[in-house]
Design a protein around this motif. Sequence first.
Motif, PDB file in Angstrom:
ATOM      1  N   CYS A 133      -7.751   6.147 -11.049  1.00  0.00           N
ATOM      2  CA  CYS A 133      -7.865   4.746 -10.643  1.00  0.00           C
ATOM      3  C   CYS A 133      -7.460   4.620  -9.180  1.00  0.00           C
ATOM      4  CB  CYS A 133      -7.012   3.839 -11.527  1.00  0.00           C
ATOM      5  SG  CYS A 133      -5.248   4.160 -11.440  1.00  0.00           S
ATOM      6  N   ASP A 134      -7.641   3.437  -8.615  1.00  0.00           N
ATOM      7  CA  ASP A 134      -7.290   3.182  -7.220  1.00  0.00           C
ATOM      8  C   ASP A 134      -5.879   2.612  -7.177  1.00  0.00           C
ATOM      9  OD1 ASP A 134      -9.860   3.965  -6.341  1.00  0.00           O
ATOM     10  OD2 ASP A 134     -10.639   1.992  -6.899  1.00  0.00           O
ATOM     11  N   ASN A 135      -5.000   3.277  -6.440  1.00  0.00           N
ATOM     12  CA  ASN A 135      -3.576   2.970  -6.470  1.00  0.00           C
ATOM     13  C   ASN A 135      -3.108   2.282  -5.195  1.00  0.00           C
ATOM     14  OD1 ASN A 135      -2.277   4.299  -8.979  1.00  0.00           O
ATOM     15  ND2 ASN A 135      -3.618   5.916  -8.186  1.00  0.00           N
ATOM     16  N   PHE A 136      -2.325   1.220  -5.380  1.00  0.00           N
ATOM     17  CA  PHE A 136      -1.544   0.651  -4.287  1.00  0.00           C
ATOM     18  C   PHE A 136      -0.079   0.859  -4.619  1.00  0.00           C
ATOM     19  CE2 PHE A 136       0.793  -3.165  -2.634  1.00  0.00           C
ATOM     20  CZ  PHE A 136       0.907  -2.680  -1.338  1.00  0.00           C
ATOM     21  N   LEU A 137       0.623   1.609  -3.778  1.00  0.00           N
ATOM     22  CA  LEU A 137       2.012   1.960  -4.024  1.00  0.00           C
ATOM     23  C   LEU A 137       2.908   1.466  -2.895  1.00  0.00           C
ATOM     24  CD1 LEU A 137       1.651   5.676  -5.213  1.00  0.00           C
ATOM     25  CD2 LEU A 137       1.646   3.604  -6.603  1.00  0.00           C
ATOM     26  N   PHE A 138       4.100   1.027  -3.264  1.00  0.00           N
ATOM     27  CA  PHE A 138       5.125   0.639  -2.303  1.00  0.00           C
ATOM     28  C   PHE A 138       6.340   1.521  -2.540  1.00  0.00           C
ATOM     29  CE2 PHE A 138       8.956  -2.072  -1.546  1.00  0.00           C
ATOM     30  CZ  PHE A 138       8.868  -2.113  -0.162  1.00  0.00           C
TER      31      PHE A 138
ATOM     32  N   ASN B 116       5.425  -0.605  -7.585  1.00  0.00           N
ATOM     33  CA  ASN B 116       6.574  -0.449  -6.694  1.00  0.00           C
ATOM     34  C   ASN B 116       7.275   0.830  -7.156  1.00  0.00           C
ATOM     35  OD1 ASN B 116       9.159  -0.593  -5.513  1.00  0.00           O
ATOM     36  ND2 ASN B 116       9.136  -2.825  -5.505  1.00  0.00           N
ATOM     37  N   ILE B 117       6.944   1.933  -6.517  1.00  0.00           N
ATOM     38  CA  ILE B 117       7.383   3.249  -6.992  1.00  0.00           C
ATOM     39  C   ILE B 117       8.865   3.477  -6.753  1.00  0.00           C
ATOM     40  CG2 ILE B 117       6.999   4.673  -4.931  1.00  0.00           C
ATOM     41  CD1 ILE B 117       5.676   5.507  -8.447  1.00  0.00           C
ATOM     42  N   GLN B 118       9.425   2.766  -5.754  1.00  0.00           N
ATOM     43  CA  GLN B 118      10.869   2.828  -5.492  1.00  0.00           C
ATOM     44  C   GLN B 118      11.236   1.615  -4.658  1.00  0.00           C
ATOM     45  OE1 GLN B 118      13.411   6.517  -4.760  1.00  0.00           O
ATOM     46  NE2 GLN B 118      13.112   5.812  -2.661  1.00  0.00           N
ATOM     47  N   GLY B 119      12.242   0.855  -5.118  1.00  0.00           N
ATOM     48  CA  GLY B 119      12.658  -0.337  -4.396  1.00  0.00           C
ATOM     49  C   GLY B 119      14.055  -0.752  -4.783  1.00  0.00           C
ATOM     50  N   ASP B 120      14.558  -1.827  -4.107  1.00  0.00           N
ATOM     51  CA  ASP B 120      15.930  -2.267  -4.388  1.00  0.00           C
ATOM     52  C   ASP B 120      15.990  -3.376  -5.434  1.00  0.00           C
ATOM     53  OD1 ASP B 120      15.097  -4.544  -3.061  1.00  0.00           O
ATOM     54  OD2 ASP B 120      16.375  -4.266  -1.307  1.00  0.00           O
ATOM     55  N   GLY B 121      14.848  -3.902  -5.848  1.00  0.00           N
ATOM     56  CA  GLY B 121      14.807  -4.863  -6.943  1.00  0.00           C
ATOM     57  C   GLY B 121      15.015  -6.304  -6.549  1.00  0.00           C
ATOM     58  N   GLU B 122      15.478  -6.577  -5.308  1.00  0.00           N
ATOM     59  CA  GLU B 122      15.785  -7.958  -4.947  1.00  0.00           C
ATOM     60  C   GLU B 122      14.527  -8.828  -4.875  1.00  0.00           C
ATOM     61  OE1 GLU B 122      18.040  -7.464  -1.352  1.00  0.00           O
ATOM     62  OE2 GLU B 122      19.943  -7.546  -2.438  1.00  0.00           O
TER      63      GLU B 122
ATOM     64  N   GLY C 197      11.660   9.184  -3.999  1.00  0.00           N
ATOM     65  CA  GLY C 197      10.443   8.390  -3.868  1.00  0.00           C
ATOM     66  C   GLY C 197       9.206   9.242  -3.667  1.00  0.00           C
ATOM     67  N   VAL C 198       9.333  10.305  -2.882  1.00  0.00           N
ATOM     68  CA  VAL C 198       8.200  11.202  -2.645  1.00  0.00           C
ATOM     69  C   VAL C 198       7.782  11.882  -3.933  1.00  0.00           C
ATOM     70  CG1 VAL C 198       7.536  13.370  -1.541  1.00  0.00           C
ATOM     71  CG2 VAL C 198       8.635  11.573  -0.190  1.00  0.00           C
ATOM     72  N   GLU C 199       8.743  12.386  -4.687  1.00  0.00           N
ATOM     73  CA  GLU C 199       8.406  13.069  -5.938  1.00  0.00           C
ATOM     74  C   GLU C 199       7.783  12.102  -6.940  1.00  0.00           C
ATOM     75  OE1 GLU C 199       7.860  16.185  -8.561  1.00  0.00           O
ATOM     76  OE2 GLU C 199       8.307  16.170  -6.410  1.00  0.00           O
ATOM     77  N   ARG C 200       8.340  10.890  -7.030  1.00  0.00           N
ATOM     78  CA  ARG C 200       7.747   9.897  -7.933  1.00  0.00           C
ATOM     79  C   ARG C 200       6.314   9.558  -7.514  1.00  0.00           C
ATOM     80  NH1 ARG C 200      12.302   5.267  -8.033  1.00  0.00           N
ATOM     81  NH2 ARG C 200      14.065   6.531  -8.724  1.00  0.00           N
ATOM     82  N   THR C 201       6.112   9.424  -6.204  1.00  0.00           N
ATOM     83  CA  THR C 201       4.781   9.078  -5.696  1.00  0.00           C
ATOM     84  C   THR C 201       3.767  10.141  -6.062  1.00  0.00           C
ATOM     85  OG1 THR C 201       5.708   7.804  -3.851  1.00  0.00           O
ATOM     86  CG2 THR C 201       3.442   8.600  -3.606  1.00  0.00           C
ATOM     87  N   ILE C 202       4.106  11.392  -5.830  1.00  0.00           N
ATOM     88  CA  ILE C 202       3.171  12.484  -6.128  1.00  0.00           C
ATOM     89  C   ILE C 202       2.899  12.560  -7.627  1.00  0.00           C
ATOM     90  CG2 ILE C 202       2.873  14.994  -6.090  1.00  0.00           C
ATOM     91  CD1 ILE C 202       4.326  14.998  -3.392  1.00  0.00           C
ATOM     92  N   ARG C 203       3.937  12.433  -8.428  1.00  0.00           N
ATOM     93  CA  ARG C 203       3.734  12.463  -9.880  1.00  0.00           C
ATOM     94  C   ARG C 203       2.865  11.291 -10.343  1.00  0.00           C
ATOM     95  NH1 ARG C 203       7.379  15.518 -13.236  1.00  0.00           N
ATOM     96  NH2 ARG C 203       8.660  16.917 -11.974  1.00  0.00           N
ATOM     97  N   HIS C 204       3.068  10.122  -9.753  1.00  0.00           N
ATOM     98  CA  HIS C 204       2.239   8.973 -10.101  1.00  0.00           C
ATOM     99  C   HIS C 204       0.778   9.225  -9.731  1.00  0.00           C
ATOM    100  CE1 HIS C 204       1.408   4.591 -10.642  1.00  0.00           C
ATOM    101  NE2 HIS C 204       0.480   4.849  -9.733  1.00  0.00           N
TER     102      HIS C 204
ATOM    103  N   LEU D  63       8.988  13.357   3.761  1.00  0.00           N
ATOM    104  CA  LEU D  63       7.724  12.683   4.027  1.00  0.00           C
ATOM    105  C   LEU D  63       6.650  13.679   4.450  1.00  0.00           C
ATOM    106  CD1 LEU D  63       9.008   9.477   5.833  1.00  0.00           C
ATOM    107  CD2 LEU D  63       7.948   9.601   3.577  1.00  0.00           C
ATOM    108  N   GLY D  64       7.054  14.741   5.143  1.00  0.00           N
ATOM    109  CA  GLY D  64       6.094  15.787   5.491  1.00  0.00           C
ATOM    110  C   GLY D  64       5.462  16.401   4.251  1.00  0.00           C
ATOM    111  N   TYR D  65       6.262  16.600   3.231  1.00  0.00           N
ATOM    112  CA  TYR D  65       5.778  17.106   1.942  1.00  0.00           C
ATOM    113  C   TYR D  65       4.745  16.149   1.355  1.00  0.00           C
ATOM    114  CZ  TYR D  65       6.297  18.550  -3.029  1.00  0.00           C
ATOM    115  OH  TYR D  65       6.081  18.956  -4.321  1.00  0.00           O
ATOM    116  N   LEU D  66       5.032  14.828   1.431  1.00  0.00           N
ATOM    117  CA  LEU D  66       4.110  13.824   0.911  1.00  0.00           C
ATOM    118  C   LEU D  66       2.821  13.771   1.735  1.00  0.00           C
ATOM    119  CD1 LEU D  66       3.386  11.438  -0.917  1.00  0.00           C
ATOM    120  CD2 LEU D  66       4.750   9.974   0.590  1.00  0.00           C
TER     121      LEU D  66
END
Length: 479
Positions: free
Chosen positions: A236-241, A191-197, A222-229, A302-305
């Motif tokens: 490996c094969d990634n599933f990201l939220f 969960n690369i970015q979320g509200d935690g609930e 979130g986009v920057e974290r996703t790209i860095r991840h 999101l265009g960057y991503l």
Amino acid sequence: MEQYNYPIVNDFVFDIMKADETSEIHVVPQESAEILPLAAKEDKQKISFHRENMARTMQLSRGEFNFYRVEEPTTIRSDSPFLVGKPIVLQHSPRRRKLVLNILADGLAWNALRDEAEELMPNLLHFFSKGIIFENNFSASEYTYPSLASIETGLYQHHTQIARPGVPFALDPSVVTLSEQMKHLGYCCTNIQGDGEGIYNGATRGYDRLIVNHWMERTADGVERTIRHLQTFDECDNFLFMHSADTHPYNADISMSAYASVHLPLDEVLLPQTSVASVFLKKNILTQCINRHEVQGADRQLGYLFDYITAHYDDDEYVVLLYSDHGAPVYARSPYLLSEEQTGAALMARGAGVPARGRVDELTSTVDIYKILGKLAGYPIDAPYLDGNLPAVFGGQRRAYTVSNSIYPGQTYKICVRTEQHAFHLETTEFTREDGTVSLDSYTYHIHERNDDYREIFDDALARQFLDIVWNYTKSFRR
């Protein structure tokens, strides 16, 4: 916090991982290298690493996970307990995609903004026009807390039992969440970015790592974290939220967007202040201006991503879903809580297994996301308890109708059933009880056409058809 439950401007980010406590661990990689997450439990804790021809000791900061590549048998120990996360196996599988990415654009009111999409969301249109954009998608609930649980389980709210923030209901262990399904397939689930609930009620329990914050979930972060991840864990094969909230109209006593206050006249900016929840916000120019500007900003990021994804992955190596959990009341043309604009949610898909159909008018619901991803990723979607439907464009069947409802203890129960031509709104006289049950002994209802005229329909036979749907839908929680 000096004031209880006042989290709006709290921008502290938590990096949470499932971990075991140990004082020594011996790691023997099997078929490929592994990444081992480690965290110290004490300030300036010393942890030693031993393998053939190597002995090193590192001083680590308390509570911060570090990621170490282990290619040979290695022993790691300390004089006091430290934390070890689940090893990340660096291996691709032909049965998986290299990247599956779910993007929750919180509150993105696609139904209200789709006619302006070329101006506000050109990157979304460009990317998903080579996949599918559902024009008639509706959220099962009117706000995030129950809606996210429905998306992650493929179940309506009365089956998840996730009713209200702060009430300690959790998903039954027998329910297999979307992230648990992806974990079973062997994906590295983050969960690369979320509200935690979702941590408390179990909706996000399949993720091994959750980077969360209650409110400040900017698409840019979130986009920057996703790209860095993806750069870090590219083997490996990634599933990201990724959950971003800048597309969500808000109501908070904090500084508003400078863009809106600079471009609008003073009488449109200095509106009466209110503390009502954002779901009850009324149509107004100020909030619409702020929201449109934030949607444009999110689309830029999101265009960057999307550029990164298409540059680094072949078309058969990724799946991207973008959806919203609900819409926005500030665009509503009707007085109903479950208006077309409040429950009209985004749903888009592109990648391996997604036909290039562009915009389609098929009715869909947020509870369908579970089955859509299952069809694309390969986990089972035939469990009889699932409420979602696999759309016809993915080889399933067209929906005859969608259901959105508001089950909130202390407020009247509201439900909207939509067909392609009509919307049926019903509201009870009595409040929903604390246990989530409702009484339909007394209620009002309205039927209107789903077009720009919103013409109200008075047809007893049609009303009976809709009431039969409502009676069947509510039978398990109607008292």
